[in-house]
Design a protein around this motif. Structure first.
Motif, PDB file in Angstrom:
ATOM      1  N   ALA A  77       0.827  -1.205   0.000  1.00  0.00           N
ATOM      2  CA  ALA A  77       0.000   0.000   0.000  1.00  0.00           C
ATOM      3  C   ALA A  77       0.868   1.263   0.000  1.00  0.00           C
ATOM      4  CB  ALA A  77      -0.933   0.005   1.207  1.00  0.00           C
ATOM      5  N   ALA A  78       1.993   1.232   0.724  1.00  0.00           N
ATOM      6  CA  ALA A  78       2.858   2.413   0.796  1.00  0.00           C
ATOM      7  C   ALA A  78       3.508   2.696  -0.555  1.00  0.00           C
ATOM      8  CB  ALA A  78       3.928   2.213   1.869  1.00  0.00           C
ATOM      9  N   LEU A  79       3.989   1.643  -1.223  1.00  0.00           N
ATOM     10  CA  LEU A  79       4.566   1.828  -2.559  1.00  0.00           C
ATOM     11  C   LEU A  79       3.523   2.421  -3.498  1.00  0.00           C
ATOM     12  CD1 LEU A  79       6.822  -1.199  -3.573  1.00  0.00           C
ATOM     13  CD2 LEU A  79       7.471   1.189  -3.356  1.00  0.00           C
ATOM     14  N   ARG A  80       2.274   1.957  -3.352  1.00  0.00           N
ATOM     15  CA  ARG A  80       1.192   2.457  -4.213  1.00  0.00           C
ATOM     16  C   ARG A  80       0.948   3.947  -3.979  1.00  0.00           C
ATOM     17  NH1 ARG A  80      -2.579  -1.586  -2.528  1.00  0.00           N
ATOM     18  NH2 ARG A  80      -1.438  -3.407  -3.266  1.00  0.00           N
ATOM     19  N   THR A  81       1.072   4.402  -2.709  1.00  0.00           N
ATOM     20  CA  THR A  81       0.887   5.829  -2.408  1.00  0.00           C
ATOM     21  C   THR A  81       1.918   6.671  -3.157  1.00  0.00           C
ATOM     22  OG1 THR A  81       0.045   5.287  -0.214  1.00  0.00           O
ATOM     23  CG2 THR A  81       0.839   7.528  -0.529  1.00  0.00           C
ATOM     24  N   ALA A  82       3.189   6.222  -3.136  1.00  0.00           N
ATOM     25  CA  ALA A  82       4.245   6.951  -3.843  1.00  0.00           C
ATOM     26  C   ALA A  82       3.988   6.917  -5.351  1.00  0.00           C
ATOM     27  CB  ALA A  82       5.606   6.335  -3.522  1.00  0.00           C
ATOM     28  N   GLU A  83       3.596   5.753  -5.844  1.00  0.00           N
ATOM     29  CA  GLU A  83       3.338   5.592  -7.279  1.00  0.00           C
ATOM     30  C   GLU A  83       2.207   6.516  -7.727  1.00  0.00           C
ATOM     31  OE1 GLU A  83       1.781   1.757  -8.372  1.00  0.00           O
ATOM     32  OE2 GLU A  83       2.989   1.702 -10.191  1.00  0.00           O
ATOM     33  N   ARG A  84       1.157   6.600  -6.888  1.00  0.00           N
ATOM     34  CA  ARG A  84      -0.010   7.407  -7.258  1.00  0.00           C
ATOM     35  C   ARG A  84       0.357   8.884  -7.339  1.00  0.00           C
ATOM     36  NH1 ARG A  84      -3.618   6.253  -3.251  1.00  0.00           N
ATOM     37  NH2 ARG A  84      -3.376   4.105  -3.979  1.00  0.00           N
ATOM     38  N   TRP A  85       1.204   9.334  -6.396  1.00  0.00           N
ATOM     39  CA  TRP A  85       1.589  10.746  -6.445  1.00  0.00           C
ATOM     40  C   TRP A  85       2.279  11.055  -7.774  1.00  0.00           C
ATOM     41  CZ3 TRP A  85       5.733  13.912  -7.166  1.00  0.00           C
ATOM     42  CH2 TRP A  85       5.518  15.258  -6.865  1.00  0.00           C
ATOM     43  N   ILE A  86       3.199  10.182  -8.189  1.00  0.00           N
ATOM     44  CA  ILE A  86       3.912  10.398  -9.455  1.00  0.00           C
ATOM     45  C   ILE A  86       2.943  10.316 -10.634  1.00  0.00           C
ATOM     46  CG2 ILE A  86       5.708   9.497 -10.981  1.00  0.00           C
ATOM     47  CD1 ILE A  86       7.223   8.585  -8.493  1.00  0.00           C
ATOM     48  N   ALA A  87       2.044   9.316 -10.600  1.00  0.00           N
ATOM     49  CA  ALA A  87       1.099   9.135 -11.713  1.00  0.00           C
ATOM     50  C   ALA A  87       0.186  10.356 -11.849  1.00  0.00           C
ATOM     51  CB  ALA A  87       0.280   7.864 -11.498  1.00  0.00           C
TER      52      ALA A  87
END
Lengths: 115, 115
Positions: A77-87
């Motif tokens: 979930a944490a990796l997804r949070t970082a990914e979403r910010w970039i996306a």
């Protein structure tokens, strides 16, 4: 509780170190004990434990102790949070390019510009 | 020249600060002058310039001076590098889950386990 801003600070800070990224890479292939995590790294076990604490504080990794072994796991979930910010940044950048393309396509052709 | 490891260090470090993320967010909507970047931020212009230098060193932003105005733009390739690193972790984590799923699906049913 951490707000989204502080969470992103901790997440990106956790990923800004090669040893911590190596630990996340290892854990994305499956759980590992602290000594398994430490084995390929050119540093002492206490240094690895320090990095692990920072990874846990960022939410990227969690660990559990059973008997004498502490097992570490990735927290997707944490990796997804970082990914979403970039996306989200990419989306706003690309939609700007689309609008620019529409604008240029709507311009009448100018024969003088073709000389 | 920076290797991939150093580049990721700089990239994630650049993203680990709320003011720098705010600048990247603003620039992903289009180019801006330094004073436009500074306007919404609760800090001095020299502090903004410091953050801008760090963003430029990371490759996330480039700027050009024309006359007295410095115009800043996002560099999408750098954001893509950070995104790809995260996506690669997700891929290896998900393929591990797939293998685990296949393994569990291949196990014979055990009636005793259903009590």
């Amino acid at each position: 509780m951490l707000n989204q801003r502080d969470r992103l600070d901790l997440l990106f800070h956790a990923l800004a170190d090669p040893a911590r990224r190596a630990m996340v890479e290892r854990l994305s292939r499956g759980p590992a004990s602290v000594s398994e995590l430490a084995r390929p790294l050119p540093m002492s076990l206490p240094a690895v434990v320090q990095h692990l604490r920072l990874l846990e504080a960022s939410g990227l990794v969690r660990s559990e102790k059973a008997g004498r072994v502490r097992t570490c796991r990735i927290e997707p979930a944490a990796l997804r949070t970082a990914e979403r910010w970039i996306a989200d940044r990419k989306t706003s950048w690309e939609s700007r390019l689309d609008r620019l393309g529409d604008f240029l396509a709507a311009q009448p052709e100018d024969p003088k510009g073709r000389e």
